[in-house]
Design a protein around this motif. Sequence first.
Motif, PDB file in Angstrom:
ATOM      1  N   LEU A  38       0.837  -1.208   0.000  1.00 26.65           N
ATOM      2  CA  LEU A  38       0.000   0.000   0.000  1.00 26.65           C
ATOM      3  C   LEU A  38       0.870   1.255   0.000  1.00 26.65           C
ATOM      4  CD1 LEU A  38      -2.750   1.369   0.157  1.00 26.65           C
ATOM      5  CD2 LEU A  38      -2.659   1.122   2.654  1.00 26.65           C
ATOM      6  N   THR A  39       1.973   1.198   0.731  1.00 23.97           N
ATOM      7  CA  THR A  39       2.902   2.334   0.737  1.00 23.97           C
ATOM      8  C   THR A  39       3.448   2.591  -0.659  1.00 23.97           C
ATOM      9  OG1 THR A  39       3.548   1.870   3.023  1.00 23.97           O
ATOM     10  CG2 THR A  39       5.046   3.235   1.721  1.00 23.97           C
ATOM     11  N   LEU A  40       3.764   1.528  -1.390  1.00 20.84           N
ATOM     12  CA  LEU A  40       4.227   1.676  -2.769  1.00 20.84           C
ATOM     13  C   LEU A  40       3.195   2.403  -3.626  1.00 20.84           C
ATOM     14  CD1 LEU A  40       5.937  -1.688  -3.847  1.00 20.84           C
ATOM     15  CD2 LEU A  40       7.004   0.567  -3.619  1.00 20.84           C
ATOM     16  N   ILE A  41       1.950   1.980  -3.497  1.00 14.04           N
ATOM     17  CA  ILE A  41       0.880   2.600  -4.292  1.00 14.04           C
ATOM     18  C   ILE A  41       0.688   4.062  -3.903  1.00 14.04           C
ATOM     19  CG2 ILE A  41      -1.604   2.555  -4.772  1.00 14.04           C
ATOM     20  CD1 ILE A  41      -1.486  -0.477  -4.617  1.00 14.04           C
ATOM     21  N   LEU A  42       0.782   4.364  -2.619  1.00 10.07           N
ATOM     22  CA  LEU A  42       0.628   5.749  -2.167  1.00 10.07           C
ATOM     23  C   LEU A  42       1.786   6.617  -2.659  1.00 10.07           C
ATOM     24  CD1 LEU A  42      -0.721   5.265   1.476  1.00 10.07           C
ATOM     25  CD2 LEU A  42      -1.980   5.972  -0.568  1.00 10.07           C
ATOM     26  N   LEU A  43       2.985   6.049  -2.714  1.00  7.37           N
ATOM     27  CA  LEU A  43       4.113   6.790  -3.287  1.00  7.37           C
ATOM     28  C   LEU A  43       3.858   7.060  -4.770  1.00  7.37           C
ATOM     29  CD1 LEU A  43       7.169   4.990  -1.609  1.00  7.37           C
ATOM     30  CD2 LEU A  43       6.324   7.311  -1.149  1.00  7.37           C
ATOM     31  N   GLY A  44       3.274   6.070  -5.444  1.00  5.03           N
ATOM     32  CA  GLY A  44       2.897   6.277  -6.837  1.00  5.03           C
ATOM     33  C   GLY A  44       1.810   7.326  -6.974  1.00  5.03           C
ATOM     34  N   ALA A  45       0.892   7.365  -6.012  1.00  3.62           N
ATOM     35  CA  ALA A  45      -0.177   8.369  -6.040  1.00  3.62           C
ATOM     36  C   ALA A  45       0.406   9.773  -5.922  1.00  3.62           C
ATOM     37  CB  ALA A  45      -1.169   8.114  -4.911  1.00  3.62           C
ATOM     38  N   LEU A  46       1.490   9.912  -5.164  1.00  9.65           N
ATOM     39  CA  LEU A  46       2.146  11.217  -5.044  1.00  9.65           C
ATOM     40  C   LEU A  46       2.699  11.663  -6.395  1.00  9.65           C
ATOM     41  CD1 LEU A  46       3.159  13.537  -3.279  1.00  9.65           C
ATOM     42  CD2 LEU A  46       5.191  12.177  -2.760  1.00  9.65           C
ATOM     43  N   VAL A  47       3.282  10.725  -7.133  1.00 14.66           N
ATOM     44  CA  VAL A  47       3.780  11.048  -8.471  1.00 14.66           C
ATOM     45  C   VAL A  47       2.616  11.437  -9.385  1.00 14.66           C
ATOM     46  CG1 VAL A  47       4.964  10.130 -10.508  1.00 14.66           C
ATOM     47  CG2 VAL A  47       5.779   9.544  -8.215  1.00 14.66           C
ATOM     48  N   THR A  48       1.498  10.725  -9.262  1.00 15.06           N
ATOM     49  CA  THR A  48       0.314  11.051 -10.068  1.00 15.06           C
ATOM     50  C   THR A  48      -0.183  12.460  -9.758  1.00 15.06           C
ATOM     51  OG1 THR A  48      -0.364   8.734 -10.213  1.00 15.06           O
ATOM     52  CG2 THR A  48      -2.076  10.386 -10.559  1.00 15.06           C
ATOM     53  N   VAL A  49      -0.187  12.822  -8.484  1.00 13.47           N
ATOM     54  CA  VAL A  49      -0.605  14.178  -8.092  1.00 13.47           C
ATOM     55  C   VAL A  49       0.349  15.213  -8.677  1.00 13.47           C
ATOM     56  CG1 VAL A  49      -0.857  15.748  -6.136  1.00 13.47           C
ATOM     57  CG2 VAL A  49      -1.803  13.442  -6.002  1.00 13.47           C
ATOM     58  N   GLN A  50       1.647  14.949  -8.615  1.00  8.88           N
ATOM     59  CA  GLN A  50       2.627  15.876  -9.189  1.00  8.88           C
ATOM     60  C   GLN A  50       2.387  16.057 -10.689  1.00  8.88           C
ATOM     61  OE1 GLN A  50       6.200  13.761  -7.917  1.00  8.88           O
ATOM     62  NE2 GLN A  50       6.734  15.446  -6.558  1.00  8.88           N
ATOM     63  N   LEU A  51       2.184  14.948 -11.380  1.00 13.60           N
ATOM     64  CA  LEU A  51       1.911  15.026 -12.821  1.00 13.60           C
ATOM     65  C   LEU A  51       0.646  15.829 -13.106  1.00 13.60           C
ATOM     66  CD1 LEU A  51       2.692  11.353 -13.884  1.00 13.60           C
ATOM     67  CD2 LEU A  51       3.802  13.373 -14.819  1.00 13.60           C
ATOM     68  N   THR A  52      -0.385  15.597 -12.302  1.00 14.35           N
ATOM     69  CA  THR A  52      -1.661  16.281 -12.519  1.00 14.35           C
ATOM     70  C   THR A  52      -1.544  17.776 -12.273  1.00 14.35           C
ATOM     71  OG1 THR A  52      -2.871  14.283 -11.867  1.00 14.35           O
ATOM     72  CG2 THR A  52      -4.089  16.353 -11.861  1.00 14.35           C
ATOM     73  N   VAL A  53      -0.891  18.145 -11.176  1.00 16.60           N
ATOM     74  CA  VAL A  53      -0.768  19.565 -10.830  1.00 16.60           C
ATOM     75  C   VAL A  53       0.108  20.298 -11.845  1.00 16.60           C
ATOM     76  CG1 VAL A  53       0.131  21.187  -9.119  1.00 16.60           C
ATOM     77  CG2 VAL A  53      -1.189  19.195  -8.375  1.00 16.60           C
ATOM     78  N   THR A  75      -4.705  -9.190  -8.587  1.00 14.30           N
ATOM     79  CA  THR A  75      -5.105  -8.069  -9.442  1.00 14.30           C
ATOM     80  C   THR A  75      -6.145  -7.191  -8.751  1.00 14.30           C
ATOM     81  OG1 THR A  75      -4.689  -9.356 -11.438  1.00 14.30           O
ATOM     82  CG2 THR A  75      -6.103  -7.430 -11.675  1.00 14.30           C
ATOM     83  N   LEU A  76      -7.040  -7.819  -8.008  1.00 13.11           N
ATOM     84  CA  LEU A  76      -8.176  -7.103  -7.419  1.00 13.11           C
ATOM     85  C   LEU A  76      -7.731  -6.017  -6.462  1.00 13.11           C
ATOM     86  CD1 LEU A  76     -11.222  -6.768  -6.970  1.00 13.11           C
ATOM     87  CD2 LEU A  76     -11.047  -8.521  -5.175  1.00 13.11           C
ATOM     88  N   VAL A  77      -6.881  -6.364  -5.497  1.00 17.83           N
ATOM     89  CA  VAL A  77      -6.551  -5.411  -4.432  1.00 17.83           C
ATOM     90  C   VAL A  77      -5.812  -4.175  -4.951  1.00 17.83           C
ATOM     91  CG1 VAL A  77      -5.280  -5.066  -2.275  1.00 17.83           C
ATOM     92  CG2 VAL A  77      -6.566  -7.187  -2.652  1.00 17.83           C
ATOM     93  N   PRO A  78      -4.695  -4.318  -5.699  1.00 15.26           N
ATOM     94  CA  PRO A  78      -3.992  -3.106  -6.139  1.00 15.26           C
ATOM     95  C   PRO A  78      -4.812  -2.235  -7.088  1.00 15.26           C
ATOM     96  CG  PRO A  78      -3.051  -5.047  -7.180  1.00 15.26           C
ATOM     97  CD  PRO A  78      -3.996  -5.534  -6.121  1.00 15.26           C
ATOM     98  N   PHE A  79      -5.546  -2.872  -8.012  1.00 14.39           N
ATOM     99  CA  PHE A  79      -6.286  -2.070  -8.988  1.00 14.39           C
ATOM    100  C   PHE A  79      -7.583  -1.514  -8.410  1.00 14.39           C
ATOM    101  CE2 PHE A  79      -3.255  -4.031 -11.774  1.00 14.39           C
ATOM    102  CZ  PHE A  79      -2.994  -3.031 -12.690  1.00 14.39           C
ATOM    103  N   LEU A  80      -8.146  -2.164  -7.428  1.00 12.12           N
ATOM    104  CA  LEU A  80      -9.277  -1.577  -6.715  1.00 12.12           C
ATOM    105  C   LEU A  80      -8.812  -0.375  -5.907  1.00 12.12           C
ATOM    106  CD1 LEU A  80     -12.280  -1.760  -5.985  1.00 12.12           C
ATOM    107  CD2 LEU A  80     -11.647  -3.262  -4.071  1.00 12.12           C
ATOM    108  N   THR A  81      -7.611  -0.466  -5.358  1.00 15.36           N
ATOM    109  CA  THR A  81      -7.046   0.652  -4.586  1.00 15.36           C
ATOM    110  C   THR A  81      -6.832   1.877  -5.461  1.00 15.36           C
ATOM    111  OG1 THR A  81      -5.924  -0.886  -3.084  1.00 15.36           O
ATOM    112  CG2 THR A  81      -5.129   1.388  -3.117  1.00 15.36           C
TER     113      THR A  81
END
Length: 218
Positions: free
Chosen positions: A8-23, A181-187
């Motif tokens: 989950l920490t990995l995905i959240l770190l990826g979410a930070l990159v997604t936010v940076q790209l979006t902003v 597949t379910l857990v990471p992509f649902l997240t």
Amino acid sequence: MAEWSGYLTLILLGALVTVQLTVMGSALALVVAFLAGLGRIARWWPLRWLATAYIEFFRGTSIFVQLFWVYFVLPFAGVTLSPLAAGVMALGLNVGAYGAEVVRGAILSVPKDQREATVALNLTPYQRMRHVILPQALPLMLPTFGNNAIELLKATAVVSLISLTDMTFQAQVVRAQTGSTLVPFLTILALYFLMALAISSGVRALERRLTAGLDGVR
């Protein structure tokens, strides 16, 4: 449980990159949209032609191809960008082309008699745009700008193709390591939805504020 916490920490770190790209991508798209949108209605025809060529090219070609050109082809011309910079440039230029038409349409929708009044008052072109035209055009632009920002958010998934560790890339890593597949992509599905909801809520709040300001003037 500890293992999934790490994933989950990995995905959240990826979410930070997604936010940076979006902003950053949205900021670039906004600047480009205004430059190209104003260029489309400029009196100087070479500027109109250049703005039209940019808009039609980026609207008429795939974001996948644009991203690959920015990241893999530009280095042959001596321009090497990091994956983050390449992602921001490709996303910003792509979405900015759509935003340019929004800017052009909103500005042209301002009544002609108000434009004529600004000329009669001897206002400079900057004063006309700043004090009369843009305050009326901006509320018309905002809903579509919000939609464009959400489209840019969803398009950030393509940067995983150039190994940028956004949350889609990290979800693929988690899937490869766990076989689930379910857990990471649902997240990431939930994260994309929450980010889009934040964008739409922010745009609506800004729209209410700008509209209230206009009502106050009236």
